[in-house]
Design a protein around this motif. Structure first.
Motif, PDB file in Angstrom:
ATOM      1  N   GLY A  54      -3.932  -1.955  -3.278  1.00 58.76           N
ATOM      2  CA  GLY A  54      -2.509  -0.682  -3.787  1.00 58.76           C
ATOM      3  C   GLY A  54      -2.310  -0.604  -5.238  1.00 58.76           C
ATOM      4  O   GLY A  54      -3.190  -0.191  -6.030  1.00 58.76           O
TER       5      GLY A  54
ATOM      6  N   ASN B 110       0.748  -1.161   0.191  1.00 56.67           N
ATOM      7  CA  ASN B 110      -0.401   0.085  -0.456  1.00 56.67           C
ATOM      8  C   ASN B 110       0.773   1.292   0.385  1.00 56.67           C
ATOM      9  O   ASN B 110       0.407   2.592   0.234  1.00 56.67           O
ATOM     10  CB  ASN B 110      -1.349  -0.007   1.276  1.00 56.67           C
ATOM     11  CG  ASN B 110      -2.320  -0.974   1.021  1.00 56.67           C
ATOM     12  OD1 ASN B 110      -2.468  -1.549   0.013  1.00 56.67           O
ATOM     13  ND2 ASN B 110      -2.081  -1.915   1.978  1.00 56.67           N
TER      14      ASN B 110
ATOM     15  N   MET C 161      -2.483   4.114  -2.875  1.00 55.34           N
ATOM     16  CA  MET C 161      -3.377   3.169  -2.273  1.00 55.34           C
ATOM     17  C   MET C 161      -5.078   3.675  -2.194  1.00 55.34           C
ATOM     18  O   MET C 161      -5.295   4.877  -1.930  1.00 55.34           O
ATOM     19  CB  MET C 161      -3.307   2.112  -0.595  1.00 55.34           C
ATOM     20  CG  MET C 161      -4.701   1.385  -0.484  1.00 55.34           C
ATOM     21  SD  MET C 161      -5.337   1.545   0.385  1.00 55.34           S
ATOM     22  CE  MET C 161      -4.861   2.888   2.284  1.00 55.34           C
TER      23      MET C 161
END
Ligand SMILES: [Cu+2]
Length: 502
Positions: free
Chosen positions: A460, A313, A426
């Motif tokens: 992500g 992420n 993300m």
């Protein structure tokens, strides 16, 4: 030295980085845990004519977070945030909502499986001075859910000022489990938010383009509306209902001494069995219940660690600098166990049986491409001939439009929704209508800590996540449900779409 004085000093001494005032946070200070953690009052409802009835009044208020300064806030049945609604699976719930504000708002039941007319999304507006009633049968696994404003283009600011609260759902199975469940004693909600303040004590909401693109990041942590909180466990084990209620910040929860804890649940239900963890990364909108053992009686702190460098992420490219806030470490909660702790039961080895939606057969795959404008109007993820030009954020090339239904789903079907993130940061993707299962993450089965029911999933940068959705109920060809990014500034600026079940 308080945060504001410190910030002013930094500005005066020119201690800036790239034109931005260096981020300062309570988390980087020595924490004292100066204020007892507030526990939102429990609202269990009144039983009348076979229905469980709840009354919520949305109002303006004044809160004292900083010493000597009042902060104008919004709240539900109070000055900031709202009571914890306790619902029971199978109950017929009736929730009366009154709007005491001078602007329109809504209350959405995040994660609940309810008809579109009762969802509290952008189409269920409560006008100033007006009221709205949500009626639905609770059809929900035990878990931690929440409610918050979902007013179109105003969600971020209204939630920031305080329009959010927790929902605890119980069911037959959860009541049989020997888990800490004495609310406010060994079952503790932790509504975690980051905020920033103006010098007069007021909240400072969006003030720059960057606040929208990166999402609004604060420098001060509030837990249940408490600044610099402490909690004193009175039992060996405590269950925390961790809830990331921030607008944009992802928290990586861990304890200062590295102790492990047991993860019990994902957003909308128990894992099959408790899972030992030392860190828990939660994006905005996500929840998870954990149990922590304090029988060593050692004081310890709950922290939010900088996002791991190898987290999928982590932002990429220029967004990594814009999101430097993700690299901050925060003190969240000081924990000081009492010397004489009450005994707690050992955790049950099995919590539930997690079935698979896949067994019903999959009717269709739908694809959702997340995109955002980068730099000088360069479009990312705007393939597919989208029509809309409003906003900086898109799904399948379109910014949210209230009068456009993006997807029509036949009632009774099971679908894979494939979310591809074509941006450099993300996005936590949330789907209304109920819980889903994470099916594949970049082609792989999900890790054990995502193997339960969820309603918000981190996607992500560059990732493709498939979730399984069941649409068994609530056909309504007119009124849509929403799907959107739960970074509220992104949602308000276009990263949302509408679907009907028909
Ligand atoms: Cu987003």
């Amino acid at each position: 030295m308080g945060g504001i004085e410190r910030r002013r000093l930094l500005q005066a001494t020119g201690l800036t980085l790239g034109g931005l005032v260096m981020p300062w946070s309570w988390g980087q200070q020595q924490q004292t845990g100066s204020t007892a953690l507030k526990i939102p009052p429990l609202l269990a409802g009144d039983r009348r004519e076979g229905e469980q009835r709840y009354s919520l009044r949305i109002q303006t208020g004044q809160s004292r977070f900083l010493s000597g300064l009042d902060t104008p806030t919004l709240g539900i049945n109070g000055d900031y945030l709202g009571p914890t609604l306790r619902l029971r699976d199978g109950d017929d719930a009736v929730i009366d909502v009154d709007n005491g504000l001078s602007e329109p708002t809504t209350l959405h039941w995040h994660g609940l499986h309810v008809p579109a007319h009762a969802d509290g999304g952008p189409h269920q507006v409560v006008q100033p001075g007006g009221s709205w009633q949500a009626r639905f049968r609770v059809q929900q696994q035990a878990g931690t859910y929440w409610y918050h404003s979902h007013q179109i283009h105003r969600t971020g600011e209204q939630v920031y000022r305080g329009l959010a609260g927790l929902i605890v759902v119980d069911d037959d199975a959860s009541e049989r489990l020997a888990l800490p469940s004495d609310y406010g004693v060994d079952d503790i909600p932790l509504i975690v938010q980051d905020r920033r303040f103006n010098e007069d004590g007021s909240f400072r909401y969006v003030s720059s383009h960057r606040d929208i693109m990166a999402g609004l990041m604060g420098d001060t942590i509030l837990v249940n509306g408490t600044l610099d909180p402490y909690f004193e466990p009175t039992t060996e084990k405590v269950r925390f209902r961790l809830h990331n209620a921030a607008n944009a910040r992802t928290f990586t929860f861990a304890f200062s001494d590295g102790r492990d804890f047991q993860q019990l649940s994902c957003d909308g239900g128990f894992l099959a069995q408790p899972l030992p963890r030392t860190e828990m990364e939660l994006a905005p909108g996500e929840r998870c219940e954990i149990v922590v053992d304090f029988s060593d009686r050692s004081p310890v702190s709950l922290l939010s660690l900088p996002m791991a460098a190898n987290s999928p992420n982590q932002s990429r490219g220029m967004m990594r600098r814009m999101l430097a806030a993700n690299e901050e470490r925060f003190h969240v909660l000081a924990i000081r166990p009492q010397s004489n702790l009450g005994r707690s039961e050992p955790l049950p080895p099995i919590l539930t049986e997690v079935g698979s939606f896949e067994s019903a057969g999959i009717d269709r795959l739908r694809r959702f491409e997340l995109g955002m404008v980068m730099g000088m109007g360069r479009m990312m993820g705007r393939r597919g001939g989208g029509q809309s030009t409003a906003g900086n954020f898109f799904i399948n090339g379109n910014a949210m439009a209230m009068d456009r239904i993006d997807e029509r789903v036949p009632v009774g079907s099971t679908e894979i929704w494939e979310i591809h993130n074509d941006t450099m940061m993300m996005h936590p993707f949330h789907i209304h209508h109920g819980q889903f299962q994470v099916y594949r993450r970049n082609g792989q089965p999900p890790t054990p800590h995502e193997r339960a029911y969820k309603d918000t999933v981190k996607v992500g940068p560059g990732e493709t996540v498939q979730v399984l959705m069941e649409f068994q109920h609530f056909a309504d060809p007119e009124l849509p449900y929403m799907y959107h990014c739960h970074i509220l500034e992104h949602e308000d600026d276009g990263m949302m779409g509408q679907f009907v079940v028909e």
